[in-house]
Each structure stands twice: as C-alpha cells, then as structure tokens.
Design a protein around this motif. Structure first.
Motif, PDB file in Angstrom:
ATOM      1  N   THR A   2       1.050  -1.245   0.073  1.00  0.00           N
ATOM      2  CA  THR A   2       0.002   0.134   0.052  1.00  0.00           C
ATOM      3  C   THR A   2       0.964   1.309   0.090  1.00  0.00           C
ATOM      4  O   THR A   2       1.758   1.227   0.886  1.00  0.00           O
ATOM      5  N   THR A   3       0.497   2.181  -0.891  1.00  0.00           N
ATOM      6  CA  THR A   3       1.420   3.339  -0.926  1.00  0.00           C
ATOM      7  C   THR A   3       0.701   4.683  -0.327  1.00  0.00           C
ATOM      8  O   THR A   3      -0.780   4.827  -0.566  1.00  0.00           O
ATOM      9  N   ALA A  33       2.290   1.627   5.524  1.00  0.00           N
ATOM     10  CA  ALA A  33       1.601   0.276   5.474  1.00  0.00           C
ATOM     11  C   ALA A  33       1.339  -0.304   6.627  1.00  0.00           C
ATOM     12  O   ALA A  33       0.167  -1.110   6.528  1.00  0.00           O
ATOM     13  N   GLN A  34       2.152  -0.251   7.480  1.00  0.00           N
ATOM     14  CA  GLN A  34       1.591  -1.037   8.734  1.00  0.00           C
ATOM     15  C   GLN A  34       0.397  -0.346   9.351  1.00  0.00           C
ATOM     16  O   GLN A  34      -0.077  -0.991   9.892  1.00  0.00           O
ATOM     17  N   ARG A  35       0.299   0.867   9.233  1.00  0.00           N
ATOM     18  CA  ARG A  35      -0.699   1.823   9.867  1.00  0.00           C
ATOM     19  C   ARG A  35      -1.978   1.211   9.146  1.00  0.00           C
ATOM     20  O   ARG A  35      -3.122   1.147   9.749  1.00  0.00           O
ATOM     21  N   GLY A  40      -6.509   0.957   9.321  1.00  0.00           N
ATOM     22  CA  GLY A  40      -7.459   1.268   8.162  1.00  0.00           C
ATOM     23  C   GLY A  40      -6.865   2.576   7.524  1.00  0.00           C
ATOM     24  O   GLY A  40      -5.832   3.451   8.080  1.00  0.00           O
ATOM     25  N   ARG A  41      -7.101   2.800   6.077  1.00  0.00           N
ATOM     26  CA  ARG A  41      -6.695   3.722   5.478  1.00  0.00           C
ATOM     27  C   ARG A  41      -6.679   5.326   5.858  1.00  0.00           C
ATOM     28  O   ARG A  41      -5.866   6.112   5.734  1.00  0.00           O
ATOM     29  N   ALA A  42      -8.210   5.411   6.089  1.00  0.00           N
ATOM     30  CA  ALA A  42      -8.587   6.903   6.892  1.00  0.00           C
ATOM     31  C   ALA A  42      -7.631   7.390   8.009  1.00  0.00           C
ATOM     32  O   ALA A  42      -6.849   8.379   7.673  1.00  0.00           O
ATOM     33  N   ARG A  43      -7.372   6.316   8.789  1.00  0.00           N
ATOM     34  CA  ARG A  43      -6.420   6.954   9.884  1.00  0.00           C
ATOM     35  C   ARG A  43      -5.114   6.826   9.528  1.00  0.00           C
ATOM     36  O   ARG A  43      -4.290   7.795  10.008  1.00  0.00           O
ATOM     37  N   ALA A  44      -4.770   5.993   8.675  1.00  0.00           N
ATOM     38  CA  ALA A  44      -3.250   5.867   8.371  1.00  0.00           C
ATOM     39  C   ALA A  44      -2.975   7.339   7.554  1.00  0.00           C
ATOM     40  O   ALA A  44      -1.930   7.950   7.476  1.00  0.00           O
ATOM     41  N   ASN A  45      -3.802   7.722   6.653  1.00  0.00           N
ATOM     42  CA  ASN A  45      -3.760   8.906   5.975  1.00  0.00           C
ATOM     43  C   ASN A  45      -3.640  10.271   6.892  1.00  0.00           C
ATOM     44  O   ASN A  45      -2.536  11.046   6.407  1.00  0.00           O
ATOM     45  N   ARG A  50       0.309  13.993   9.422  1.00  0.00           N
ATOM     46  CA  ARG A  50       1.010  14.670  10.529  1.00  0.00           C
ATOM     47  C   ARG A  50       2.354  14.395  10.626  1.00  0.00           C
ATOM     48  O   ARG A  50       3.261  15.334  10.864  1.00  0.00           O
ATOM     49  N   GLN A  51       2.811  13.307  10.275  1.00  0.00           N
ATOM     50  CA  GLN A  51       4.283  12.875  10.299  1.00  0.00           C
ATOM     51  C   GLN A  51       5.056  13.721   9.183  1.00  0.00           C
ATOM     52  O   GLN A  51       6.221  14.030   9.444  1.00  0.00           O
TER      53      GLN A  51
END
Length: 546
Positions: A2-3, A33-35, A40-45, A50-51
């Motif tokens: 996942t990118t 990718a781990q997140r 899920g993708r929404a929280r990972a985005n 933020r990072q």
C-alpha cells in the motif's frame, strides 16, 4: 504494498532537505503500510500527513540552528548568521584567552597601562567628589537652597566671606523678600561640652541657629525632634558622632541632660548620621537655638539691641524658578530704610546682599576650586588620551607581529568575520583586565587616604570610598580604549586578502608605518605636555603653601 497519497508525498519531498528526502519518505512509506493494516486507510492518511509536517518542520529547524553545511544550497540569512555567531562566542573566548596567555608580557603591559591611568583618574575624581562636590548629607532638595551674604560691591567680607549683621537687621531684610519659601541663619560657636554622667569637658564645634534650621534644610532627626519654632527653652540637638561617644545607643541621648559652658541643657534630638552642618567639610556636633545665645556669650541684649553683629550667612529655600540674586535684590531694598532709621551699627558703608546657588562649599572658595578642578580635569583628559595612545600602539604592534598567523588562517579558509570577532574579544578581555586592576589599585589607594587629610583645607578623607559611577566610568573607559585599539587592526584584516596579509607581514605597508608613527608622535607630545603641567602644578602648590 500500500502506498501513501501521492500529493502528500510530493509536498513532503519539496519541504524536506534534499539529502534527507529519500530516506524519510521510504521510512514513512513502510510505517504507513503497517498503519493501514492495523487501523485502516483513513486513519493512516491522517497519521501520514501529521508525520510529514512534523518531519519537514524539525529537519528544517535543525538545518538552521545546527548549521549543517551539506543541507545548505544557498548562503545563510542574517538571522542564521547571527545565531551561529552567538553560538560560537564561548569557543571564540577560549581561543582569545589562549592567544593572550601565550603572550603574558603583552597582557601585563596593557593591563598595567590601563590600570595605572584609570586608577589615577578614579582617585582624583573620588577625592574631588568627596571633599568638594558631594551633596551635604542629610539635606533634602539641595537644588532649591541658596546662600545670601553681605558684601562690598567689589568682593566679599573678611576672609572672602560675608560681613556679619545683627539679628534685628536679619529679621527686617528677610521680611522684605516675597520670593522666599523659607529662610534660616546660623552662626558658628565653639562650646565646652560634657555629658551628665562625666565630669570631663571637651571643646566641641557648635552652631547657634534659628529654631527652624532643620525644617528649612529638610533634615529629619535620627532620634527625637528638631528645635521647634516655639522652643525658647535650654535645649540642644547633638550629632550622631558626638552622641555615640557618650551613649551606647544614640537614641538614649534624647531626654538626657548635658552641660554646655557650665549651663545645663536638655537633649531633644540626635541629627542623622554624617550630618555636620551645611558647609564642607562639616565639623559641627552641637546645634543650639538662637534664644540660648545671650547665655552662651554672656551678653543679655545680643539679639534685641541691634548692636551685635551675629549672623554672617542666610540660607534660603527659594520658590520654584526664583534665582538667589532676585532674593538678594529684594533684601537690598531694605538697606536704605534701615539706614534712615538711625539704628546703630547697621549696614555701615556701601555694602549689599549677594545671592549664590547651593550650599556646602563656602562661597569664598568656589572660584578657586572651580579653577583647580578645570586644571585637574584637563590633566586627567590628557592622561586618558596618553593611555589610549599607549594601548593603541601596543595593539597595533601586536597585530603586526601576529599578521603571519592571521594570513595563514585566512589562507586555510577562516572567514574574515571570525578573525575580526576574535581580535575584538581579545581587546575586550584586555580592557576587562585593565579595568579590574585599575579598580583594585583605586580601592587600595583610597583605603590609605582615609587616614589622611587635605592639610591646606582641613578636609578629612575619613570614610571616602569609590563611587558606583566612578567604577562604571572606569570599566567603560577601559573597554572602549582596548576596543578602539583593536578595531583598526581587526578591520584591516577584514579588508585584506590572505596573500596580501602574508606580503604585508614580510615587508610591512605604508599604512601601518604611518599609523605607528602617528601614535608615537601623539605619545611623545602628550608626555611632554603632562611633564610640563606636572612641574608647573607642583611649583604652584609649593608657592601657595609658603
């Protein structure tokens, strides 16, 4: 795999330093990718955004404050250079200290030159301030006070002071002036004093004063009260110095009985510490109201018949904006009226009142003191200029001797600003050493002078100390002299390339030769002038004493 979102990655690549961009983006992509697999993708985005912002911010700040050369593709701004220079100051101070420690003879010569010059100035101005210029202790708002005395038109009275006049005349002339806020008078009177618990009497300098004397001066008692206007009793005010010789606590003197010229008086107050009258030097230890004068001198009608000349000086607290001369002019209008009244011994001859600003130094000594202070001030200025010339010449000589090392550093890549900063820090360290030595010598000299007195005037130097403003002026002068001595060599190094410095170190330049020659000429000229002045001043002092 996942990118992360491409738009965030593009912004991050633009915001990050080039050297760190690839590493940070690959690490964040792996963590992204781990997140996604866990949250899920929404929280990972949201986490990825933020990072990206945090990494870009911190790495850019690290670039600015840590001055990483590989991260800078453009020349740093003024703010970044200022921060870096501030961070480098401790290191530059260590380098400057090491450079000076390698030349102890040069450091001692400059420090002694500055120290001796500044200590001479500090001692002269401390003695002048203590003996002549300091405010009278215990007197409030001295700029509102003035002196009025009776003189001939061409000069003063006996000894350069004023002519005495009677108590009745004093009351008449002061009543004529509408520009007086308050006025008082005093007359010196030595007395024999003994405390109630001792039989030994000593001769003490005293003053007979009008009852409002302390109120006009604005002097607050350390203990007890003043000589009030309604006081017609046999009362006295003692100085703190006299009271401390007979009582363990000065306030215990209030209410005690003392003997003055064989008569008993009640102590109603103790004056504040260091207050000994309105003149410099202050010697008064006892103040008595005018009502006690007939008993002191054994002349019953001394205050009422107008035949006794009692008061020599009137002390006036004038209204705002009123000059003492205007007060004296008002008093002079009363002289013809008093003369026409036929009162004996009143204003004989063409005498008039003259007004003068301030108290402390007697009027008869002011012109001579002002002339002496001008001479001393000019000599001190010449001594200061000679000291600065000496320090500048020493700094220029050292700059010439170290130009090889400066040229090598410049050739190896040291910036001109760094070299200038180190030279100026060396100058400031030398100035601080000279100021410290000068203050130390001044303190030791003043401690020795406390045991002496100016014999020609009787002014005691007991209690003299180094004033705060003298210390500040000494430090500022030493730093300025040392800094000015290092500015010219430092900026010459700033404007000259390394190859030119090497050539100048080997052969010298016309500019450096002219500067050294000018400094030598200035030193010799000022030294000759100082020697001549010193000889003339010593001869004048010898003639005055004999």
């Amino acid at each position: 795999m996942t990118t992360p979102p491409r738009w965030i990655t593009r912004l991050l690549r633009a915001a990050l330093p080039r050297r760190d961009a690839a590493t940070v983006i690959s690490d964040l992509a792996e963590l992204y990718a781990q997140r996604v697999s866990r949250h899920g993708r929404a929280r990972a985005n949201r986490w990825y955004l933020r990072q990206a912002i945090g990494c870009a911010f911190h790495l850019r700040l690290d670039d600015v404050f840590r001055h990483r050369p590989y991260a800078r593709q453009r020349s740093p701004g003024m703010f970044a250079r200022l921060i870096q220079a501030t961070r480098d100051i401790p290191h530059d101070i260590r380098l400057a200290s090491r450079a000076l420690l390698r030349r102890p003879a040069y450091v001692m010569t400059v420090a002694l030159t500055l120290g001796l010059g500044l200590s001479g100035l500090s001692i002269v101005y401390s003695v002048a301030w203590w003996a002549l210029l300091r405010p009278v202790p215990g007197v409030a708002m001295q700029d509102e006070l003035g002196i009025v005395q009776l003189e001939f038109p061409g000069g003063g009275g006996p000894g350069g002071g004023g002519f005495p006049f009677s108590h009745v005349d004093a009351q008449d002339v002061t009543a004529r002036s509408s520009h007086l806020a308050a006025f008082t008078a005093s007359s010196a009177q030595e007395v024999h004093f003994s405390a109630g618990n001792t039989s030994h009497a000593e001769r003490v300098a005293g003053e007979v004063v009008w009852p409002n004397y302390f109120e006009v001066l604005g002097t607050r008692m350390q203990a007890g009260r003043t000589l009030r206007a309604d006081s017609m009793q046999s009362v006295v005010v003692l100085s703190d110095r006299l009271a401390s010789r007979y009582w363990k606590r000065t306030r215990d003197a209030v209410g005690s009985e003392v003997s003055i010229n064989g008569r008993t008086y009640a102590v109603v107050g103790v004056a504040p510490d260091e207050f000994h009258g309105t003149k410099v030097p202050g010697v008064t230890d006892i103040w008595l109201p005018a009502s006690t004068l007939p008993a002191l001198v054994h002349v019953p009608g001394i205050l009422t018949d107008g035949s006794a000349q009692v008061w020599t000086t009137l002390i006036a607290r004038r209204k705002e904006g009123v000059a003492p001369k205007r007060i004296a002019d008002d008093m002079n209008t009363a002289i013809p009226l008093i003369a026409q009244s036929g009162r004996p011994y009143s204003f004989m001859g063409p005498m008039t009142f003259q007004g003068y600003d301030g108290i402390g130094l007697p009027v008869s000594q002011r012109a001579g003191v002002a002339r002496t202070l001008r001479i001393v001030g000019i000599a001190a200025l010449a001594l200061l200029l000679l000291t600065c010339a000496n320090v500048a010449n020493l700094g220029r000589t050292r700059s010439t001797s170290t130009s090889n090392a400066t040229a090598v550093r410049r050739a190896l890549g040291a910036s001109a600003s760094r070299v200038v900063r180190e030279r100026l820090l060396e100058s400031l360290l030398l100035g601080a050493a000279g100021a410290g030595l000068g203050i130390g010598l001044s303190v030791m000299a003043l401690r020795f002078l406390r045991r002496t007195a100016i014999t020609s005037t009787g002014i005691s130097l007991e209690g003299i100390h180094l004033q705060q403003w003298v210390v500040i002026a000494s430090v500022a002068t030493a730093l300025a002299a040392a800094l000015l001595a290092g500015v010219v060599p430092a900026f010459l190094a700033l404007r000259t390339r390394g190859s030119m410095l090497l050539h100048a170190a080997r052969s010298g330049t016309v500019r450096s030769y002219r500067i050294r020659s000018a400094l030598v000429v200035a030193q010799v000229a000022l030294s000759i002038v100082l020697v001549v002045w010193s000889g003339l001043l010593a001869r004048t002092t010898w003639n005055l004493r004999h």
